[in-house]
Design a protein around this motif. Structure first.
Motif, short mmCIF file in Angstrom:
data_model
loop_
_atom_site.label_atom_id
_atom_site.label_comp_id
_atom_site.label_asym_id
_atom_site.label_seq_id
_atom_site.Cartn_x
_atom_site.Cartn_y
_atom_site.Cartn_z
N GLY A 39 0.81 -1.21 0.00
CA GLY A 39 0.00 0.00 0.00
C GLY A 39 0.84 1.26 0.00
O GLY A 39 0.44 2.28 -0.59
N ILE A 42 2.14 2.17 -3.42
CA ILE A 42 1.10 2.92 -4.15
C ILE A 42 1.27 4.41 -3.89
O ILE A 42 1.21 5.24 -4.80
CB ILE A 42 -0.31 2.47 -3.68
N GLY A 204 -1.65 3.68 -8.01
CA GLY A 204 -1.48 4.96 -7.32
C GLY A 204 -1.90 6.13 -8.18
O GLY A 204 -2.57 7.06 -7.70
N GLY A 219 -2.03 5.36 0.54
CA GLY A 219 -2.16 3.97 0.11
C GLY A 219 -2.56 2.98 1.19
O GLY A 219 -2.88 1.83 0.88
#
Length: 258
Positions: A39, A42, A204, A219
């Motif tokens: 995450g 991202i 992203g 993220g």
């Protein structure tokens, strides 16, 4: 028309979750580890593309390519430095390391770009009006859905047809046997991280274009939701990750609406 509008919004959001979930499911399917730093990659992709467009005035496609390159290199470096030494370590050690990498990336972004939210410049502007203006679909939603379908088809073809894809499937089945057959397991796992990180960069850009607020924690929540989608679709399955992501996006939008 309201129902159709919510459905399209749900598919668009779900497509972003699906692209992120593909990264999770590839890494887990081959390396058998959960990369909770995914995450935050991202978020790095979002910041790289933002700086490319906002400060360097580069076109969105070039900014996206730069984000993909930066995140691909970052993914390989993270795998080599943080995860490769833990090949035979207990799963808890790998999990703690992944969380540590996540915090490192978040705090690095905080030091470099500060905590203040940034407004992401639009990648695609405008919308498509149908049924005499009763239904409006933004071009970024159409782009997100198209990107998800293209990525899923390309990834499925790559894994099933290419030599590297076959090596990935062999490592997923049995790393020891794959190594005995001459497959470079370390290089295969690094390639998996590279592909997953490249997908995170694309996700992203699409995420920030759809919801144009960028900050160091951008993220985190989509990453957790995408992991849920990957589990929902059967983690390790590429079509399952896509299906899980889209279903989760639709459920989220309809839950908010009703």
């Amino acid at each position: 028309m309201e129902f159709l509008s919510y459905l399209i919004s749900g598919i668009s959001l779900g497509s972003i979750y699906a692209i992120i979930a593909l990264g999770y499911t590839m890494v887990y399917g081959i390396a058998k580890m959960l990369n909770f730093a995914h995450g935050d990659i991202i978020m790095i992709g979002g910041y790289v593309s933002f700086c490319s467009m906002y400060y360097l005035n580069l076109p969105p496609i070039v900014a996206t390519l730069l984000a993909v390159i930066a995140c691909t290199v970052l993914g390989i470096v993270i795998e080599r430095l943080a995860y490769a030494p833990l090949r035979s370590a207990p799963s808890l050690a790998v999990l703690i390391t992944a969380i540590g990498v996540s915090y490192f990336l978040q705090n690095s972004a905080l030091l470099i770009w500060k905590a203040a939210a940034k407004t992401y410049p639009p990648v695609v502007e405008g919308s498509l009006k149908l049924f005499d203006g009763q239904l409006t679909i933004s071009y970024i939603s159409l782009l997100t859905i198209a990107a998800c379908i293209i990525i899923m088809l390309a990834l499925t073809t790559f894994v099933s047809k290419s030599k590297m894809g076959k090596a990935m499937r062999a490592c997923s089945e049995d790393k020891g046997a794959a190594q005995l057959m001459g497959i470079n397991v370390n290089a295969t796992i690094s390639m998996t991280f590279a592909i997953g990180s490249a997908l995170a960069a694309i996700a992203g850009v699409l995420l920030c274009s759809s919801y144009p607020t960028l900050m160091p924690t951008t993220g985190s929540m989509p990453g957790i939701k995408a992991f849920t989608a990957a589990v929902f679709g059967g983690i390790g399955s590429i079509p399952g990750a896509m299906l899980g992501g889209i279903l989760l996006g639709i459920i989220e939008i309809f839950a908010k609406a009703f």
